[in-house]
Design an enzyme around this catalytic site. Structure first.
Site, mmCIF file in Angstrom:
data_model
loop_
_atom_site.group_PDB
_atom_site.id
_atom_site.type_symbol
_atom_site.label_atom_id
_atom_site.label_comp_id
_atom_site.label_asym_id
_atom_site.label_seq_id
_atom_site.Cartn_x
_atom_site.Cartn_y
_atom_site.Cartn_z
ATOM 1 N N ASP A 106 63.438 -1.791 4.102
ATOM 2 C CA ASP A 106 64.865 -0.393 4.250
ATOM 3 C C ASP A 106 64.711 0.060 5.256
ATOM 4 O O ASP A 106 64.673 -0.157 6.222
ATOM 5 C CB ASP A 106 64.981 0.027 2.705
ATOM 6 C CG ASP A 106 64.446 0.035 1.715
ATOM 7 O OD1 ASP A 106 65.276 -1.320 1.196
ATOM 8 O OD2 ASP A 106 64.017 1.274 1.321
HETATM 9 N N1 URA Z 1 59.942 -0.760 -0.502
HETATM 10 C C1 URA Z 1 60.699 -0.145 -0.796
HETATM 11 O O1 URA Z 1 60.886 0.379 -1.628
HETATM 12 N N2 URA Z 1 61.281 -0.346 0.494
HETATM 13 C C2 URA Z 1 60.979 -1.655 1.326
HETATM 14 O O2 URA Z 1 61.599 -1.124 2.773
HETATM 15 C C3 URA Z 1 59.742 -1.838 1.483
HETATM 16 C C4 URA Z 1 59.344 -2.119 0.437
#
Ligand code: URA
Length: 249
Positions: A106
């Site tokens: 993310d």
């Molecule tokens: N899971 C998430 O919620 N965010 C990420 O960036 C990676 C795995």
């Protein structure tokens, strides 16, 4: 890959035209096995010859694999009309048209992200069928209790009905803050954050430390990247269950 012309290889690996590659050779910017390269048509054995351009060493592998310590604020995509992508922050010398992130973190997440031009390799990392574990260290609003850990390890159903495969979870505190190490082998949208929410806590920060047996190089500062070694590429597809227990803080 066999034998390839030097100017063609430089064009491919440095993202320049054949003409620019020949100019680099004329400008004495290219060495082959430590010696100044003199001829654009020199044949290079891509398995064994060592080529450097402007001092940057290329192993002439068919594909490029980069380890990035992703910082916050960039998105895991190849292009975006408004936001900076992980490709935008690569050094010029490592940029190639065909690179893409093998998986997603993310925008506000940090840590290990592999950037490659090898579609089959990326597919193996991302597909749950291949069981490549990704390891995340998360700081949490509230500690996970034993029931929460057990639910995540059994395979939890998210609020929208999505079923997750069983995770491996270890809890700890870091300077008084509740934390957890969570290992999963799939990559659904915001998966770790949603799994943690499903057991009554909230992810304050998420950092990926490992893919398969490949650990993020601690020498890489946030935003830095470097080419991966052959051993590191192989480690990605190895099962972390077979390695020594990771050291938690
Ligand atoms: N899971 C998430 O919620 N965010 C990420 O960036 C990676 C795995």
């Amino acid at each position: 890959m066999g034998l390839k012309r030097l100017d063609k290889l430089i064009a491919l690996h440095c993202n320049v035209s054949r003409k620019e590659a020949r100019q680099l050779i004329k400008d004495a910017a290219v060495t082959v096995n430590g010696q100044r390269a003199m001829r654009a048509e020199e044949l290079i054995d891509t398995e064994t010859d060592d080529v450097s351009v402007k001092g940057f060493n290329f192993t002439m592998r068919e594909h490029l694999y980069l380890m990035l310590n992703k910082p916050q604020g960039v998105i895991s995509a190849t292009t975006d009309p408004t936001k900076a992508t992980v490709l935008d922050i690569l050094p010029e010398s490592l940029r190639r048209r065909s690179l893409f992130p093998a998986g997603r973190l993310d925008r506000d997440s940090t840590g290990l992200l592999i950037i490659t031009d090898d579609g089959a390799f990326a597919h193996r990392i991302m597909s749950p069928a291949h069981h490549v574990y990704k390891t995340y260290e998360v700081t949490l609003s509230d500690p996970l209790d034993a029931a929460g850990v057990a639910a995540l390890e059994a395979g939890i159903r998210l609020a929208d009905g999505t079923d997750c495969l069983p995770a491996k979870v270890k809890t700890f505190t870091c300077e008084g803050t509740p934390c957890a190490e969570i290992r999963i082998r799939e990559g659904k949208y915001h998966q770790v954050k949603r799994m943690v929410a499903a057991v009554g806590s909230h992810v304050e920060h998420l950092h990926r430390t490992q893919i398969g047996r490949l650990r993020l190089d601690p020498a890489l500062a946030l935003g830095d990247c470097r080419p991966m070694t052959d051993a590191e590429v192989a480690a990605v597809l190895e099962d972390p269950a077979e390695e020594a227990e990771p050291q938690l803080p």
